[in-house]
Design a protein around this motif. Structure first.
Motif, PDB file in Angstrom:
ATOM      1  N   ALA A 104       0.831  -1.211   0.000  1.00  0.00           N
ATOM      2  CA  ALA A 104       0.000   0.000   0.000  1.00  0.00           C
ATOM      3  C   ALA A 104       0.862   1.256   0.000  1.00  0.00           C
ATOM      4  N   LEU A 105       1.975   1.228   0.702  1.00  0.00           N
ATOM      5  CA  LEU A 105       2.881   2.375   0.696  1.00  0.00           C
ATOM      6  C   LEU A 105       3.497   2.577  -0.689  1.00  0.00           C
ATOM      7  N   PHE A 106       3.837   1.488  -1.368  1.00  0.00           N
ATOM      8  CA  PHE A 106       4.348   1.591  -2.740  1.00  0.00           C
ATOM      9  C   PHE A 106       3.304   2.227  -3.660  1.00  0.00           C
ATOM     10  N   ASN A 107       2.068   1.785  -3.603  1.00  0.00           N
ATOM     11  CA  ASN A 107       1.014   2.366  -4.435  1.00  0.00           C
ATOM     12  C   ASN A 107       0.784   3.836  -4.108  1.00  0.00           C
ATOM     13  N   ARG A 108       0.862   4.187  -2.823  1.00  0.00           N
ATOM     14  CA  ARG A 108       0.666   5.586  -2.415  1.00  0.00           C
ATOM     15  C   ARG A 108       1.771   6.474  -2.963  1.00  0.00           C
ATOM     16  N   VAL A 109       3.026   6.067  -2.833  1.00  0.00           N
ATOM     17  CA  VAL A 109       4.142   6.881  -3.321  1.00  0.00           C
ATOM     18  C   VAL A 109       4.118   6.953  -4.842  1.00  0.00           C
ATOM     19  N   ARG A 110       3.788   5.855  -5.508  1.00  0.00           N
ATOM     20  CA  ARG A 110       3.727   5.866  -6.980  1.00  0.00           C
ATOM     21  C   ARG A 110       2.641   6.815  -7.472  1.00  0.00           C
ATOM     22  N   LEU A 149      11.168   2.776   4.561  1.00  0.00           N
ATOM     23  CA  LEU A 149      10.574   2.227   3.346  1.00  0.00           C
ATOM     24  C   LEU A 149      10.277   3.313   2.322  1.00  0.00           C
ATOM     25  N   ASP A 150       9.797   4.462   2.793  1.00  0.00           N
ATOM     26  CA  ASP A 150       9.487   5.566   1.886  1.00  0.00           C
ATOM     27  C   ASP A 150      10.741   6.051   1.169  1.00  0.00           C
ATOM     28  N   ALA A 151      11.832   6.162   1.893  1.00  0.00           N
ATOM     29  CA  ALA A 151      13.091   6.607   1.266  1.00  0.00           C
ATOM     30  C   ALA A 151      13.565   5.607   0.214  1.00  0.00           C
ATOM     31  N   ARG A 152      13.453   4.324   0.497  1.00  0.00           N
ATOM     32  CA  ARG A 152      13.880   3.325  -0.469  1.00  0.00           C
ATOM     33  C   ARG A 152      12.994   3.344  -1.715  1.00  0.00           C
ATOM     34  N   LEU A 153      11.700   3.541  -1.518  1.00  0.00           N
ATOM     35  CA  LEU A 153      10.788   3.581  -2.659  1.00  0.00           C
ATOM     36  C   LEU A 153      11.093   4.751  -3.582  1.00  0.00           C
ATOM     37  N   ARG A 154      11.330   5.909  -3.026  1.00  0.00           N
ATOM     38  CA  ARG A 154      11.589   7.087  -3.862  1.00  0.00           C
ATOM     39  C   ARG A 154      12.932   6.972  -4.583  1.00  0.00           C
ATOM     40  N   ASP A 174      14.348   3.939  -5.653  1.00  0.00           N
ATOM     41  CA  ASP A 174      14.329   2.850  -6.643  1.00  0.00           C
ATOM     42  C   ASP A 174      12.971   2.701  -7.313  1.00  0.00           C
ATOM     43  N   MET A 175      12.168   3.761  -7.372  1.00  0.00           N
ATOM     44  CA  MET A 175      10.818   3.649  -7.909  1.00  0.00           C
ATOM     45  C   MET A 175      10.815   3.158  -9.354  1.00  0.00           C
ATOM     46  N   ASP A 176      11.680   3.701 -10.200  1.00  0.00           N
ATOM     47  CA  ASP A 176      11.694   3.297 -11.607  1.00  0.00           C
ATOM     48  C   ASP A 176      12.020   1.817 -11.753  1.00  0.00           C
ATOM     49  N   GLN A 177      12.991   1.344 -11.022  1.00  0.00           N
ATOM     50  CA  GLN A 177      13.370  -0.061 -11.116  1.00  0.00           C
ATOM     51  C   GLN A 177      12.273  -0.974 -10.579  1.00  0.00           C
ATOM     52  N   ILE A 178      11.602  -0.545  -9.520  1.00  0.00           N
ATOM     53  CA  ILE A 178      10.519  -1.359  -8.960  1.00  0.00           C
ATOM     54  C   ILE A 178       9.361  -1.457  -9.947  1.00  0.00           C
ATOM     55  N   ILE A 179       9.023  -0.341 -10.599  1.00  0.00           N
ATOM     56  CA  ILE A 179       7.926  -0.357 -11.572  1.00  0.00           C
ATOM     57  C   ILE A 179       8.286  -1.261 -12.747  1.00  0.00           C
ATOM     58  N   THR A 180       9.535  -1.179 -13.225  1.00  0.00           N
ATOM     59  CA  THR A 180       9.966  -2.027 -14.338  1.00  0.00           C
ATOM     60  C   THR A 180       9.899  -3.500 -13.967  1.00  0.00           C
ATOM     61  N   SER A 181      10.354  -3.837 -12.783  1.00  0.00           N
ATOM     62  CA  SER A 181      10.305  -5.223 -12.335  1.00  0.00           C
ATOM     63  C   SER A 181       8.870  -5.716 -12.210  1.00  0.00           C
ATOM     64  N   LYS A 182       7.986  -4.861 -11.726  1.00  0.00           N
ATOM     65  CA  LYS A 182       6.587  -5.261 -11.585  1.00  0.00           C
ATOM     66  C   LYS A 182       5.948  -5.505 -12.942  1.00  0.00           C
ATOM     67  N   GLU A 183       6.227  -4.661 -13.912  1.00  0.00           N
ATOM     68  CA  GLU A 183       5.653  -4.850 -15.242  1.00  0.00           C
ATOM     69  C   GLU A 183       6.141  -6.153 -15.863  1.00  0.00           C
ATOM     70  N   HIS A 184       7.395  -6.497 -15.637  1.00  0.00           N
ATOM     71  CA  HIS A 184       7.936  -7.733 -16.197  1.00  0.00           C
ATOM     72  C   HIS A 184       7.253  -8.957 -15.590  1.00  0.00           C
ATOM     73  N   VAL A 185       7.117  -8.993 -14.282  1.00  0.00           N
ATOM     74  CA  VAL A 185       6.488 -10.139 -13.632  1.00  0.00           C
ATOM     75  C   VAL A 185       4.999 -10.194 -13.967  1.00  0.00           C
ATOM     76  N   SER A 186       4.338  -9.039 -14.029  1.00  0.00           N
ATOM     77  CA  SER A 186       2.913  -9.014 -14.357  1.00  0.00           C
ATOM     78  C   SER A 186       2.651  -9.564 -15.743  1.00  0.00           C
ATOM     79  N   SER A 187       3.527  -9.285 -16.691  1.00  0.00           N
ATOM     80  CA  SER A 187       3.347  -9.816 -18.042  1.00  0.00           C
ATOM     81  C   SER A 187       3.424 -11.336 -18.045  1.00  0.00           C
ATOM     82  N   LYS A 188       4.304 -11.910 -17.242  1.00  0.00           N
ATOM     83  CA  LYS A 188       4.397 -13.360 -17.161  1.00  0.00           C
ATOM     84  C   LYS A 188       3.130 -13.954 -16.538  1.00  0.00           C
ATOM     85  N   ILE A 189       2.637 -13.332 -15.472  1.00  0.00           N
ATOM     86  CA  ILE A 189       1.417 -13.823 -14.826  1.00  0.00           C
ATOM     87  C   ILE A 189       0.217 -13.634 -15.749  1.00  0.00           C
ATOM     88  N   ARG A 190       0.181 -12.545 -16.480  1.00  0.00           N
ATOM     89  CA  ARG A 190      -0.922 -12.287 -17.399  1.00  0.00           C
ATOM     90  C   ARG A 190      -0.998 -13.360 -18.479  1.00  0.00           C
TER      91      ARG A 190
END
Length: 840
Positions: free
Chosen positions: A39-45, A301-306, A308-324
């Protein structure tokens, strides 16, 4: 009562309850910590990328109930301890908790209430038949007949019952059907508000909590909607524990209960309430500890998210495509076969009653505006306008006036769809729609107030009616647009809330075993923010979202139920309107000088919350048909009448059943009864001021002898004139003679004035040829000026008229007037014993 609970809930069984609660909270705590990071990741994004929906056209006030109380009044409560009905004073503050006091006096003094009820999870009932039907399900295998009497006997024909599946039930009753309807509306509003216990402002804690509870229930095989997802987080967690704990205890304790059916039902309710209170106290402390631990890590956690946000979003898109690629084919096939044919029918079942409710909100607001305009056209003063505006400002929180709107939505029926989609009841959607209706009503009222305030500052108060009409038209247009936007969002969320659990339940057996292998694609540093279970649910949601959006959009294109298209956006209709939202709330009573009585709909001030502060009450209090009832409740009325029966109730509270005085309320009064004080006057030369203990008795005027323990002597000094200022008898005679001369001069002046007045009247009569008027006036003046012995009636009327002329008619005719002692204004020294006053 205590024996029943203690005999069935011994120490070993209470330890079992504690261990079961601890296990559930441990599982929930682990899920909450995981969902908190997501939820914190979604809020910061969202904060970084921005975005959002359409902008609201109506203004929204932050704290509409500041300084307000909702309701207060008296009713009867059934006490389990002695099985008797007692009158209680009920106060409902702006927190919507029900507080019961021994009397109104105890409430006004700020004493602690005898009972405080949080209505989350309750149901407000108005008949014993409904209650018997619900309570028959409490013990398995044992059902009472429909005609069987419950374990309580109502004191009147108009009961009010708060039923809860786990907590103790609350029994009330009133004396009339009209009172019952008003109280039922208030109780329903309390339940509605307390059920909405999760704050939407907590953009991290609330999503994390709801997802953790949902995943916990899904792990137990419960995918559908849950009626007990209501109240604060500790209350919801207590309901989560009781969902599985209560059936187990009922199967063990139920067969051991003794007595008749009604007695067993009563005993089981008391046992269940004791278990629920024990579980609730444990979930409250453990949930606070879990939240505190997560909040302590939020900064890191907030500091880490801000970073590495770009890398986290890229990693999520990659895994989501596999699950999709794994889930989407199965989801689309199931969607076409088992979901799409029902989307339109579910949407229609939601749209019709919800749209009628929002339309009723518009009508209620319009009727209130028409009433204010009528009063303005009929020449009502500014104080009346202030009273009407104060009542309008609290219209959204008036449960009686909003009841017609809420009843429209209560007709929502998902029969035929509940079993297929595992929907327990439509109450979840009904409560949510009613909360949205109340918010839209308050937004419309607040926007109207700000627009009217702005217009009055710029254009003045000359043509008030036209100014209000223009503001009303602008607000109604904005309400129509916002109502459409809010309803479309509500329809989309409700459809997702019905369909997604059903799809997850059908797809999880084939897809869940494949999910763990996708965890290897997530970097360890990002594993706290990316969970494969959440990404799986997002894929399922995306598969059905397009069909849901198209169904709602098609309904808007057809203008069904007054829905607007998304392209109709009133962006720049009022560019400066939202600046008005920062202005403080308008106090109309102060602005227009409205004098509001106590207990009025919105402007009356009552003691609130036991804090001693004066609060404005939303719902007014009246008496029925002019008949004061000793325990009549406080009801709503459009006007702002005072409450004559309130004083009568307070007077009755001060007396016993046979007119005997009750114990005094103040500490001084109680002390005076224990140690009475007798005042005696003695010469000052004999005693000086002091206090000394003594023993003895004193005989009172009635012949009784009282024991004396202490004697306190108090010396009082009175101002006294000196010998030089002392008045001699000769001086008094001179003053009397001077006063008589002044009275004689005053009489000569009055006679001269009367003669002049007679001459002027005669001249005026001759010019106007009004002989009749002149004769009557001259006769009256001659009659008044002629010397004659005054009669008693003439003497009284003359003195009354003279006194009123001297005081400029400043006193009321009913007030006592001074009487001259002598006949001709002569004052005589009269012994007080000789004066006797006889009242007719």
């Amino acid at each position: 009562m205590g024996d029943v609970v203690s005999s069935h809930l011994d120490e070993s069984r209470r330890e079992m309850i504690t261990a079961r609660t601890r296990d559930v909270m441990k599982e929930f705590g682990d899920a909450f910590e995981q969902q908190y990071s997501v939820a914190l990741f979604n809020r910061v994004r969202f904060e970084i990328e921005g975005g959002g929906g359409t902008q609201s056209q109506l203004l929204h006030r932050k704290d509409p109930l500041a300084g307000r109380s909702i309701f207060s009044g008296s009713l009867f409560q059934y006490l389990e301890e002695n099985r008797k009905w007692r009158s209680r004073f009920v106060s409902v503050p702006n927190s919507y908790t029900i507080r019961l006091y021994e009397s109104k006096t105890a409430h006004e003094r700020g004493l602690h209430p005898k009972v405080t009820i949080n209505c989350a999870g309750y149901r407000a009932l108005t008949s014993m038949e409904e209650y018997i039907e619900l309570i028959n399900t409490s013990l398995p295998g044992i059902k009472a007949k429909a005609s069987s009497a419950p374990f309580i006997k109502c004191a009147s024909q108009f009961p009010l019952i708060l039923w809860h599946p786990y907590a103790r039930h609350q029994y009330f009753c009133v004396l009339t059907e009209k009172e019952q309807k008003k109280w039922h509306a208030v109780l329903q509003d309390c339940v509605r508000h307390c059920n909405n216990g999760l704050s939407e402002d907590c953009t991290v804690q609330t999503p994390a909590f709801t997802d953790a509870v949902r995943l916990h229930r899904q792990a137990k095989g419960h995918y559908g909607t849950w009626d007990m997802m209501c109240g604060t987080p500790p209350q919801i967690l207590a309901n989560l524990v009781m969902e599985t704990l209560q059936p187990e205890l009922r199967s063990v304790i139920g067969p051991r209960l003794k007595g008749k059916l009604q007695q067993r039902q009563r005993d089981w309710m008391l046992i269940s309430d004791a278990v629920y209170r024990q579980v609730l106290s444990q979930t409250t402390g453990q949930y606070d500890a879990v939240v505190e631990g997560c909040e302590a890590q939020r900064g890191q956690l907030d500091a880490r998210l801000r970073t590495d946000m770009d890398q986290i979003i890229t990693s999520k898109e990659h895994v989501s495509s596999k699950i999709r690629a794994l889930v989407l084919p199965k989801a689309e096939q199931f969607l076409q076969a088992s979901v799409q044919p029902y989307i339109s029918s579910i949407l229609e079942a939601l749209m019709e009653p919800t749209s009628r409710g929002f339309s009723e909100v518009r009508d209620v607001f319009f009727k209130e505006m028409v009433d204010i305009s009528k009063n303005s056209l009929n020449g009502a003063g500014k104080d009346k306008l202030g009273d009407h505006m104060e009542r309008l400002s609290m219209l959204a929180f008036h449960p009686v006036k909003m009841q017609s709107c809420y009843e429209k939505v209560e007709q929502l029926n998902l029969e035929g769809l509940q079993q297929r989609f595992d929907v327990a009841s439509p109450s979840v959607f009904v409560n949510r729609a009613q909360i949205l209706m109340r918010e839209q009503m308050d937004n419309a009222v607040y926007t109207f107030e700000q627009l009217l305030q702005q217009s009055l500052e710029t254009q003045g108060e000359d043509d008030m009616c036209k100014t209000m009409q223009r503001c009303q038209d602008r607000v109604l247009k904005k309400y129509d647009y916002d109502s459409s936007t809010v309803r479309k969002k509500f329809f989309r969320e409700s459809l997702l809330q019905i369909i997604i659990p059903y799809m997850l339940q059908q797809l999880s057996p084939s897809c869940s075993p494949e999910l763990p292998r996708f965890e290897e694609l997530i970097f360890e540093d990002f594993s706290r923010f990316l969970l494969v279970e959440n990404m799986f649910e997002e894929v399922v949601l995306q598969s059905v979202s397009r069909d849901i959006m198209m169904a709602v959009k098609e309904a808007a294109l057809q203008r069904r139920h007054n829905l607007y298209r998304d392209s109709m956006i009133l962006t720049n209709s009022d560019p400066n309107l939202h600046l008005l939202g920062e202005n403080p709330q308008v106090d109309w009573a102060t602005k227009f000088g409205g004098d509001e009585p106590e207990g009025s709909v919105s402007g009356g001030r009552v003691e609130g919350g036991g804090s001693g502060s004066r609060r404005r009450q939303v719902v007014s209090m009246i008496q029925l048909d002019g008949v004061p009832l000793p325990f009549e409740s406080c009801l709503e009325v459009p006007g702002v009448e005072l409450i004559p029966e309130e004083d009568a109730e307070m007077f009755e509270e001060d007396q016993g059943p046979a007119g005997e005085p009750k114990s005094p309320d103040s500490v001084d009064g109680i002390r005076d009864l224990i140690n009475p004080v007798v005042e005696m006057v003695i010469p000052v030369s004999l005693e000086s001021q002091r206090t000394e203990p003594t023993r003895g008795t004193v005989t009172m005027q009635d012949g009784l002898q009282e024991h004396v323990t202490h004697v306190t002597t108090v010396v009082e000094d009175f101002p006294r004139k000196s010998l030089r200022d002392k008045t001699t008898p000769q001086t008094i005679l001179q003053q009397l003679g001077g006063s008589r001369k002044q009275e004689a001069d005053k009489e000569h002046q009055e006679e001269a004035a009367i003669k002049n007045a007679i001459e002027e009247i005669e001249i005026a009569v001759q010019e106007d040829e009004g002989e009749r008027i002149a004769e009557v006036s001259t006769a009256d003046l001659d009659y008044e000026s002629s010397p004659r012995p005054p009669l008693a009636s003439d003497f009284s009327s003359q003195n009354d008229s003279v006194f009123q002329s001297q005081t400029n008619e400043g006193l009321d005719e009913d007030e006592p007037q001074p009487i001259t002692n002598g006949l001709n204004g002569e004052d005589k020294v009269i012994d007080p014993v000789e004066v006797e006053v006889v009242l007719a």
